[in-house]
Enzyme design. Sequence first.
Site, PDB file in Angstrom:
ATOM      1  N   LYS A  66       0.818  -1.219   0.000  1.00  0.00           N
ATOM      2  CA  LYS A  66       0.000   0.000   0.000  1.00  0.00           C
ATOM      3  C   LYS A  66       0.844   1.257   0.000  1.00  0.00           C
ATOM      4  O   LYS A  66       0.461   2.259  -0.585  1.00  0.00           O
ATOM      5  CB  LYS A  66      -0.942   0.014   1.213  1.00  0.00           C
ATOM      6  CG  LYS A  66      -2.090  -0.951   1.076  1.00  0.00           C
ATOM      7  CD  LYS A  66      -3.246  -0.571   1.998  1.00  0.00           C
ATOM      8  CE  LYS A  66      -4.411  -1.525   1.795  1.00  0.00           C
ATOM      9  NZ  LYS A  66      -5.515  -1.285   2.725  1.00  0.00           N
ATOM     10  N   LYS A  78      -4.898  -9.376  -6.938  1.00  0.00           N
ATOM     11  CA  LYS A  78      -6.121  -9.536  -6.142  1.00  0.00           C
ATOM     12  C   LYS A  78      -7.234  -8.609  -6.655  1.00  0.00           C
ATOM     13  O   LYS A  78      -6.959  -7.464  -7.007  1.00  0.00           O
ATOM     14  CB  LYS A  78      -5.779  -9.176  -4.684  1.00  0.00           C
ATOM     15  CG  LYS A  78      -6.877  -9.431  -3.692  1.00  0.00           C
ATOM     16  CD  LYS A  78      -6.460  -9.035  -2.276  1.00  0.00           C
ATOM     17  CE  LYS A  78      -6.622  -7.545  -2.044  1.00  0.00           C
ATOM     18  NZ  LYS A  78      -6.689  -7.168  -0.623  1.00  0.00           N
ATOM     19  N   LYS A  82     -11.202  -3.189  -4.358  1.00  0.00           N
ATOM     20  CA  LYS A  82     -12.025  -1.999  -4.538  1.00  0.00           C
ATOM     21  C   LYS A  82     -11.174  -0.805  -4.943  1.00  0.00           C
ATOM     22  O   LYS A  82     -11.687   0.180  -5.440  1.00  0.00           O
ATOM     23  CB  LYS A  82     -12.855  -1.711  -3.280  1.00  0.00           C
ATOM     24  CG  LYS A  82     -12.076  -1.659  -1.993  1.00  0.00           C
ATOM     25  CD  LYS A  82     -12.987  -1.491  -0.755  1.00  0.00           C
ATOM     26  CE  LYS A  82     -13.199  -2.794  -0.044  1.00  0.00           C
ATOM     27  NZ  LYS A  82     -13.658  -2.763   1.316  1.00  0.00           N
TER      28      LYS A  82
HETATM   29  P1  AMP Z   1     -10.885  -5.103   2.720  1.00  0.00           P
HETATM   30  O1  AMP Z   1     -11.800  -4.790   1.600  1.00  0.00           O
HETATM   31  O2  AMP Z   1      -9.446  -5.015   2.316  1.00  0.00           O
HETATM   32  O3  AMP Z   1     -11.205  -4.366   3.982  1.00  0.00           O
HETATM   33  O4  AMP Z   1     -11.113  -6.643   3.043  1.00  0.00           O
HETATM   34  C1  AMP Z   1     -12.211  -7.102   3.822  1.00  0.00           C
HETATM   35  C2  AMP Z   1     -12.257  -8.603   3.838  1.00  0.00           C
HETATM   36  O5  AMP Z   1     -12.481  -9.100   2.500  1.00  0.00           O
HETATM   37  C3  AMP Z   1     -10.965  -9.276   4.336  1.00  0.00           C
HETATM   38  O6  AMP Z   1     -11.322 -10.443   5.049  1.00  0.00           O
HETATM   39  C4  AMP Z   1     -10.268  -9.626   3.060  1.00  0.00           C
HETATM   40  O7  AMP Z   1      -9.387 -10.721   3.223  1.00  0.00           O
HETATM   41  C5  AMP Z   1     -11.444  -9.999   2.145  1.00  0.00           C
HETATM   42  N1  AMP Z   1     -11.093  -9.775   0.745  1.00  0.00           N
HETATM   43  C6  AMP Z   1     -10.836  -8.579   0.146  1.00  0.00           C
HETATM   44  N2  AMP Z   1     -10.528  -8.757  -1.160  1.00  0.00           N
HETATM   45  C7  AMP Z   1     -10.595 -10.094  -1.387  1.00  0.00           C
HETATM   46  C8  AMP Z   1     -10.376 -10.921  -2.533  1.00  0.00           C
HETATM   47  N3  AMP Z   1     -10.047 -10.403  -3.712  1.00  0.00           N
HETATM   48  N4  AMP Z   1     -10.536 -12.260  -2.381  1.00  0.00           N
HETATM   49  C9  AMP Z   1     -10.888 -12.810  -1.193  1.00  0.00           C
HETATM   50  N5  AMP Z   1     -11.094 -12.083  -0.080  1.00  0.00           N
HETATM   51  C10 AMP Z   1     -10.951 -10.753  -0.164  1.00  0.00           C
HETATM   52  N1  TRP Z   2      -7.314  -5.314   7.685  1.00  0.00           N
HETATM   53  C1  TRP Z   2      -8.539  -5.876   7.196  1.00  0.00           C
HETATM   54  C2  TRP Z   2      -8.597  -5.707   5.659  1.00  0.00           C
HETATM   55  O1  TRP Z   2      -8.066  -4.797   5.104  1.00  0.00           O
HETATM   56  C3  TRP Z   2      -9.748  -5.234   7.817  1.00  0.00           C
HETATM   57  C4  TRP Z   2      -9.769  -5.433   9.292  1.00  0.00           C
HETATM   58  C5  TRP Z   2      -9.532  -4.480  10.248  1.00  0.00           C
HETATM   59  C6  TRP Z   2     -10.007  -6.646   9.978  1.00  0.00           C
HETATM   60  N2  TRP Z   2      -9.648  -5.011  11.474  1.00  0.00           N
HETATM   61  C7  TRP Z   2      -9.929  -6.330  11.358  1.00  0.00           C
HETATM   62  C8  TRP Z   2     -10.271  -7.951   9.566  1.00  0.00           C
HETATM   63  C9  TRP Z   2     -10.096  -7.314  12.337  1.00  0.00           C
HETATM   64  C10 TRP Z   2     -10.441  -8.928  10.553  1.00  0.00           C
HETATM   65  C11 TRP Z   2     -10.347  -8.608  11.918  1.00  0.00           C
HETATM   66  O2  TRP Z   2      -9.200  -6.483   5.022  1.00  0.00           O
END
Ligand code: AMP
Ligand code: TRP
Length: 349
Positions: free
Chosen positions: A125, A208, A211
């Site tokens: 990131k 991956k 969003k």
């Molecule tokens: P985030 O959108 O980064 O906050 O991710 C939220 C949750 O969605 C986390 O448990 C991530 O591991 C899961 N996640 C996000 N993108 C993916 C993806 N492309 N495939 C599987 N899980 C995902």
């Molecule tokens: N870091 C996680 C992500 O980007 C989001 C997240 C924040 C999270 N706190 C958490 C996931 C606690 C599981 C448990 O996807």
Amino acid sequence: MTAPETQAANAAFKPRIFSGIQPSGGLTLGNYLGALKRFVEKQDEGIETVYCLVDLHAITVWQDPDKLRHATREAAAGFLAAGIDPARSILFNQSQVSAHAELGWIFNCIARLGWMNRMTQFKDKAGKNAEAASLGLYAYPSLMAADILLYHATMVPVGEDQKQHVELTRDIAAKFNHDYGVEFFPMPEPVIEGAATRVMSLRDGTKKMSKSDPSDASRINLTDDADAIAQKIRKARTDPEPLPETVAGLADRPEAKNLVNIYAALAGTSPDAVVAEFAGQGFGAFKPALADLAVSVLTPISTEMTRLMADPAEIDRVLGGGADRAAAIAAPILDRTLEIMGMIRSRGA
Ligand code: AMP
Ligand code: TRP
């Protein structure tokens, strides 16, 4: 720590699930299959489930306030539309429970710089110009550890990309317990299950689905309509080969493998069953079948999200109620943490 050792360490704790999603944009099919769908399954198994929209994590990179507010409500609508029942699960946004930030600070004093320097998500990131990244982005995994341990959660369902952060959480818990001679925090386990623990971009099977990808064609958003979903799948990058007889035949075909995994996860079957069904067929046949399946699963969710978004006050009410319940669990755990560390707790005495 081996699995039996973890189980022994956690035996004194009630099973509790915690997970979070950042409201930093719309939810994607990756969030749905890797996280949301499994959050609902856990709720339906009858385990106590706490789910959090981690707005304090989102601001580790700049967020426009109006967009953050909208994205938080939209993510909440996504949880509810996917089947999270606020009577059975606790659903709230992180910043309404200030104990997260407080325990996050304490863990900043427990986590070591060497541990943080190994976090691959920070490197991804922050990119080339890490000097310009916020201090919060660097400390992000320690706040995540606070999210989990504030509830004494024992299980954390996440996608593959979050495994390292849950392992860091265990390191922080173990160091706290060791340094203060207590068995206060459990050793939470990452729960990474299913056919789609890492959904890949539709434009590049080695990246991956995210969003934050600049290309909207790379992802399916939970708010996409049937036409958009079908068109993105039709245009998804693939190769000219037909589908193989077994999943082993997908080894060097990341895009084909991704579409098979998505199909399996949406249909609730295994990738083996999917290749057995489509063996020998090309993408001309597979993609329309996948598009139909994706539309049939996702359209009811997006329709329900639109309905819920028409009443933002009701969404805010759900989040507020969830935050009250979350705070009631978190407050005594934070208080006890501070007491263990030698901080005087005498308010209202
Ligand atoms: P985030 O959108 O980064 O906050 O991710 C939220 C949750 O969605 C986390 O448990 C991530 O591991 C899961 N996640 C996000 N993108 C993916 C993806 N492309 N495939 C599987 N899980 C995902
Ligand atoms: N870091 C996680 C992500 O980007 C989001 C997240 C924040 C999270 N706190 C958490 C996931 C606690 C599981 C448990 O996807």
